[in-house]
Scaffold this motif. Sequence first.
Motif, short mmCIF file in Angstrom:
data_model
loop_
_atom_site.label_atom_id
_atom_site.label_comp_id
_atom_site.label_asym_id
_atom_site.label_seq_id
_atom_site.Cartn_x
_atom_site.Cartn_y
_atom_site.Cartn_z
N LYS A 102 0.84 -1.19 0.00
CA LYS A 102 0.00 0.00 0.00
C LYS A 102 0.88 1.24 0.00
N GLY A 103 0.52 2.22 -0.82
CA GLY A 103 1.27 3.48 -0.86
C GLY A 103 2.52 3.44 -1.70
N THR A 104 2.68 2.41 -2.55
CA THR A 104 3.82 2.40 -3.47
C THR A 104 3.73 3.61 -4.39
N LYS A 105 4.87 4.24 -4.64
CA LYS A 105 4.88 5.51 -5.36
C LYS A 105 5.15 5.28 -6.85
N PHE A 106 4.14 5.63 -7.67
CA PHE A 106 4.25 5.56 -9.13
C PHE A 106 4.47 6.97 -9.66
N GLN A 118 -3.14 -2.66 -0.59
CA GLN A 118 -2.14 -3.60 -1.07
C GLN A 118 -2.67 -4.36 -2.28
N GLU A 119 -1.81 -4.55 -3.29
CA GLU A 119 -2.20 -5.24 -4.51
C GLU A 119 -1.26 -6.42 -4.76
N THR A 316 3.05 -1.71 3.97
CA THR A 316 3.01 -0.38 3.36
C THR A 316 4.39 0.02 2.85
N HIS A 317 4.39 0.89 1.86
CA HIS A 317 5.63 1.36 1.25
C HIS A 317 6.48 2.14 2.26
N LEU A 318 5.85 3.02 3.05
CA LEU A 318 6.61 3.83 4.00
C LEU A 318 7.26 2.99 5.10
N SER A 319 6.58 1.94 5.53
CA SER A 319 7.18 1.08 6.56
C SER A 319 8.39 0.33 6.02
N LEU A 320 8.39 0.07 4.69
CA LEU A 320 9.53 -0.62 4.08
C LEU A 320 10.74 0.28 3.90
N TYR A 321 10.48 1.53 3.48
CA TYR A 321 11.58 2.40 3.07
C TYR A 321 11.73 3.64 3.94
N GLY A 322 10.89 3.80 4.96
CA GLY A 322 10.97 4.97 5.81
C GLY A 322 11.43 4.64 7.22
N ASN A 323 11.21 5.57 8.13
CA ASN A 323 11.54 5.41 9.55
C ASN A 323 10.28 5.00 10.32
N ILE A 324 10.47 4.34 11.45
CA ILE A 324 9.33 3.78 12.19
C ILE A 324 9.42 4.15 13.67
N ILE A 325 8.28 4.55 14.22
CA ILE A 325 8.12 4.72 15.67
C ILE A 325 6.92 3.87 16.09
N ILE A 326 7.06 3.15 17.21
CA ILE A 326 5.99 2.27 17.70
C ILE A 326 5.39 2.88 18.97
N TYR A 327 4.05 2.91 19.02
CA TYR A 327 3.34 3.35 20.22
C TYR A 327 2.41 2.23 20.67
N LYS A 328 2.31 2.05 21.99
CA LYS A 328 1.37 1.08 22.55
C LYS A 328 0.37 1.80 23.44
#
Length: 721
Positions: A102-106, A118-119, A316-328
């Motif tokens: 999801k969110g892949t950049k074309f 997601q496709e 998601t695209h951003l989770s693959l190639y970006g930065n991540i912060i986790i909140y609970k």
Amino acid sequence: MIKLKNFDEQNIEEILNDAKNKINYFNPEWTYKGESDPGITILELLVWFIKIQREYINQISPMAEMKLLKLLGIKPKRNCGSKTLININIKNSNVFFANIPKGTKFLADELIFENKEQEYLLNSKIVSVKFNNPEFVSEIKYDKFHEQKSFYIFGNELSFKSDSNNSKREFYINFDRKIPKNKKINIYFEVFSENLIKKNPVNNDDLFEPLSYVKWEFYGTKNSVLGWHEIEIKDFTYGFLFSGIVSFKMSGRTKKFNSSDYYSIKVTFLKSDHIFCPQITKIIPNVFEVEQIDTHCEKVIFKKNEFTNKKIEVFTHLSLYGNIIIYKKDKSKMWVQFEKIKISRNIFKGSTQIVFENIDFLDDFESNDEVLMVVSYSNYIKSQMVIGHGSGFSSQLFNVTYKNTPVFENFELMVGEEKDDKIGFEIWKRTDDFFSCGKNDKKFVFEENISSIIFGDNVNGKYPKNCKNSIRICSIAFTSEEMSNIKSGMINSLESENYILRNSEIIQLTDAKGGRKNEKLSDIKKRALKLFADKENIITLDDYKKVIKKTPGLSIKNLKIIPALNNEGNFCSRFIYVVVICENMKYLPESYKKNVMNQIEKRRLVCTALKIIDADYIYVTIDAEIYTKPKFKASTDVIEEKIKKFFEEINLEMGKILNYVDVHEQVNKVEFVHFIKYLNIKTDRKHTNLMNNSNNIIAPPNGVYILEKINVEYLVSVNFR
């Protein structure tokens, strides 16, 4: 919303003169009306008060105007990017399918488009399409498929109902490889549209009764049973009514059909109310919708029941190639940052896996509770993720700078407060203004004209409490708005480290349309005036016509609204008969009637009742004996064409009287006619009671005339000069 006329000096003078003229009526003894008179001075003062009062009530703030519009049910249209369909052909033959997060950049030059979900790309190629129906049986190789103009998918003599002889009408889509189980697959069908009747479009929010029913099946094993098994689908062609995508998932495993080398999908005709036999020109797999949007921060929230063995997966695209912060979620139901995690990314699978050392915090929640939030963000927005500190004061403002316009729905903040040496966050959403916010509403305003984020004052909208680094972005995306409306073929690449996707062919099938800015107040007011002029609520008989003509999926040729008669013989607007005639159809099928009722029900007055009835078709035969002019050649075709045109005009409104004199006049106008010796109009047996003594036909209110036959005998007039 309509402003009062501004009062200039001339208007004041007119009011003053009018007041002076009335003095004689109230007090004739008051004869001197000069400016030095104290009474005139008081009168001038009162006129000035009138001016001030009218100017005061003439002032309405933009916020008040917006509130009034919302009370009328008119909301501003949000900014958004355009949408289009793209097709991806996998060039690598060693893989069965590919994942598109999801969110892949074309990319189309500098414009970025993203898929909203997601496709999966199917790497099973279509080998052939086989058509099986009573009219013909043929198998077309897929590489030759697009060379022909169109194909009747269920035959060209479809009766629009279930065939009484139980003859099969079906077509097969044959693939060279297995179709993956439980993966969403898309196939695009281009429906033949040349010379077809124009149909009203169907929107996703329309309550639409399908006009046709087909069954989708795959050949393979399901629950250890080999054979044909039904497929659940999402059909955006609405039964091959429009071009669109059909999405489906195989709930079993596909097998080769009989002794063939194919893995087959079968589409079987059940019944249809189409006004034409469906034809298609293209069948294209791996087609999906993308929207012009550039996401730089996103949040994905998980429930307790989505955890598997101390881990979750984000696609998601951003989770693959970006930065991540986790909140609970903590016990107070606020989001707190979580550190004890391990992140692994699978580029080919298109997923980011997050593994937890300890998930004891889940014990405080029920199975369906939201417990975890993954915030992914790009390097562009990294330095701006923390907006600032909460001050504990009202109407706090932050100036920000963004390269493009944030999408309204995709802009959210996290606002925190300190609790037990930790900052607990809550999600705050964007709003237009604080005008209708209560003191506990967690909202913020982003003023685009000054690029500022503004918070409330604890009267209209809550304000952030005093806390360091407590205001953060958790969702933001940008759009190029109306600049994103581009022609087909411009999207040709994508951002991905997946070598399968990077080396695939990308084709933009349709023009990208629908991009727009946030609607301005002036435009909303114009739209409001238009909506009130073209009201959708049904009150008058003309309102019925306007609304019914927009019924989704239908092509309406003629309609009439007939109020019933009450006991006194007068028209009663509380009970209405509706007569609808669609193109190429005499009688309205049940599915059409349901769609018309769906269109009416949500707009009609509560006190009204209505019934849809069919038109009453009156078959007419004309017999004539005509003397013709000697120098002209007589032709029944000319007379028939003349009378047909007359019948078309009289049928523009149902229930009109067919006047014998008018028909006689039409025939008499033909150039070769000297005089008419004999002309008679007859109806079918069912409608003989409609004829009066003058040979006129008195049609019922839903009556429609059909010229069945013209019998003409010609005699040459010897006395013609």
